[in-house]
Design a protein around this motif. Structure first.
Motif, mmCIF file in Angstrom:
data_model
loop_
_atom_site.group_PDB
_atom_site.id
_atom_site.type_symbol
_atom_site.label_atom_id
_atom_site.label_comp_id
_atom_site.label_asym_id
_atom_site.label_seq_id
_atom_site.Cartn_x
_atom_site.Cartn_y
_atom_site.Cartn_z
ATOM 1 N N GLU A 81 4.916 1.865 -3.387
ATOM 2 C CA GLU A 81 5.918 1.502 -2.385
ATOM 3 C C GLU A 81 6.509 2.736 -1.714
ATOM 4 O O GLU A 81 6.848 2.718 -0.524
ATOM 5 N N HIS A 122 -4.401 -2.847 -1.150
ATOM 6 C CA HIS A 122 -3.658 -3.233 0.046
ATOM 7 C C HIS A 122 -3.395 -4.738 0.070
ATOM 8 O O HIS A 122 -4.183 -5.505 0.644
ATOM 9 N N SER A 131 -1.501 -6.359 1.815
ATOM 10 C CA SER A 131 -1.317 -6.867 3.175
ATOM 11 C C SER A 131 -2.640 -7.295 3.814
ATOM 12 O O SER A 131 -2.641 -7.983 4.843
ATOM 13 N N TRP A 137 -9.980 -11.080 6.054
ATOM 14 C CA TRP A 137 -9.524 -9.877 5.338
ATOM 15 C C TRP A 137 -10.690 -8.988 4.933
ATOM 16 O O TRP A 137 -10.549 -7.766 4.888
ATOM 17 N N ARG A 185 -11.575 -6.770 7.812
ATOM 18 C CA ARG A 185 -10.547 -5.747 8.021
ATOM 19 C C ARG A 185 -10.609 -4.679 6.935
ATOM 20 O O ARG A 185 -10.457 -3.485 7.212
ATOM 21 N N LEU A 208 -4.690 3.523 5.182
ATOM 22 C CA LEU A 208 -3.328 3.116 5.549
ATOM 23 C C LEU A 208 -3.295 1.704 6.108
ATOM 24 O O LEU A 208 -4.105 1.350 6.967
ATOM 25 N N THR A 209 -2.389 0.895 5.596
ATOM 26 C CA THR A 209 -2.057 -0.395 6.208
ATOM 27 C C THR A 209 -0.544 -0.397 6.417
ATOM 28 O O THR A 209 -0.022 0.410 7.155
ATOM 29 N N ARG A 210 0.173 -1.273 5.718
ATOM 30 C CA ARG A 210 1.626 -1.307 5.878
ATOM 31 C C ARG A 210 2.339 -0.301 4.983
ATOM 32 O O ARG A 210 3.460 0.096 5.251
ATOM 33 N N GLU A 211 1.701 0.064 3.875
ATOM 34 C CA GLU A 211 2.333 0.950 2.917
ATOM 35 C C GLU A 211 2.329 2.384 3.438
ATOM 36 O O GLU A 211 1.366 2.819 4.071
ATOM 37 N N PRO A 212 3.400 3.149 3.166
ATOM 38 C CA PRO A 212 3.434 4.550 3.610
ATOM 39 C C PRO A 212 2.503 5.411 2.768
ATOM 40 O O PRO A 212 2.004 4.970 1.722
#
Length: 221
Positions: free
Chosen positions: A82, A108, A110, A116, A119, A162-166
C-alpha cells in the motif's frame, strides 16, 4: 508527496531473534528518495532478515520502522504494498502452474473484471520490453516451463509494474544471480533510470562490481 528530507523507509534499533540465534541486534538502516543503496555482507550477516522486515514479511522483535516519515505500528506485506514498497527475493515466488499474466494479476488486485487477462498481459509485456528488450517471453507462457533466468526476469519486471498502487522502493535481492552478463547489464541500466526518475532501490549482490558501479551508498553488514 514526500515530506522534505524524508526517507522512504527507516529502521531504528531493529532486532530479530530465531530461538537462541540473534539475527539482528539493534540495526539502524534507511533509504532516501531517489537513492540506490547497496547492501553487502557475508552469508548469515542478516541482510535477508533485514529486507524481510522492510518488505513486511517479518515482524521485528524490537525497534521501530517508519515509512515516509510516519512510524508504522502494524506493518505487514499488505501495508508495505500500500505504501509502495516491493521486494524481489532471491527465492523466486512465481506460481509455477500459472501463466505470466496470471502471476502478474496476483500483485495487482485492481486487475479485475472483464478482460483482466488481456490487461495483465499488456502490463507485464510492456515492462519486460522496457527492461529486457530481447527477452523472448510470452505473457501466455506457464511460469514453470521457463528457465530460472527467465523466471527471474519476470519476477523483476512484475515488481516494477504499475496500476493503482504507488511504487517508491524496490528491494532486489541478488537479482542477477541467474542472468547472463548482457541481461544483467540491461537490468542494472534500468535500475539507474528508475532511481534517476526519483524511485529508490536496495541492491543486494554478491558481485561487488555491480554494487560499486550502481549504488549511491553502500551499507556493509
Amino acid at each position: 508527496m514526500l515530506k522534505a528530507n524524508t526517507d522512504i523507509v527507516r529502521l531504528n534499533g531493529a532486532e530479530k531473534h530465531f530461538g537462541a540465534v540473534r539475527a539482528l541486534n539493534g540495526v539502524d538502516f534507511h533509504v532516501g528518495a531517489g537513492e540506490c543503496v547497496g547492501l553487502v555482507g557475508h552469508n548469515g550477516a542478516g541482510k535477508s532478515t533485514l529486507m524481510h522486515m522492510v518488505a513486511g514479511t517479518l515482524r521485528p522483535d524490537g525497534g521501530q520502522i517508519a515509512v515516509r516519515g510516519d512510524e508504522e505500528a502494524s506493518y505487514s506485506v499488505a501495508r508495505a504494498l500500500e505504501l509502495g514498497i516491493r521486494c524481489v527475493f532471491q527465492e523466486l515466488s512465481l506460481c509455477p502452474n500459472l501463466s505470466i499474466a496470471e502471476n502478474t494479476r496476483i500483485n495487482h488486485p485492481s486487475l479485475a473484471g472483464f478482460g483482466w487477462r488481456r490487461r495483465a498481459a499488456d502490463l507485464i509485456r510492456a515492462k519486460l520490453d522496457e527492461i529486457f528488450p530481447d527477452h523472448g517471453i510470452s505473457a501466455d507462457d506457464i511460469a514453470g516451463d521457463l528457465s530460472i533466468g527467465r523466471r527471474q526476469m519476470v519476477e523483476v519486471a512484475r515488481a516494477f509494474t504499475l496500476t493503482r498502487e504507488p511504487l517508491h522502493l524496490v528491494i532486489l535481492d541478488e537479482p542477477t544471480s541467474s542472468l547472463d552478463a548482457h541481461t544483467a547489464g540491461q537490468l542494472l541500466s534500468f535500475v539507474r533510470r528508475f532511481v534517476e526518475q526519483g524511485g529508490s532501490c536496495i541492491l543486494i549482490s554478491h558481485v561487488l562490481g555491480e554494487v560499486l558501479q550502481n549504488a549511491d551508498r553502500i551499507v556493509v553488514m
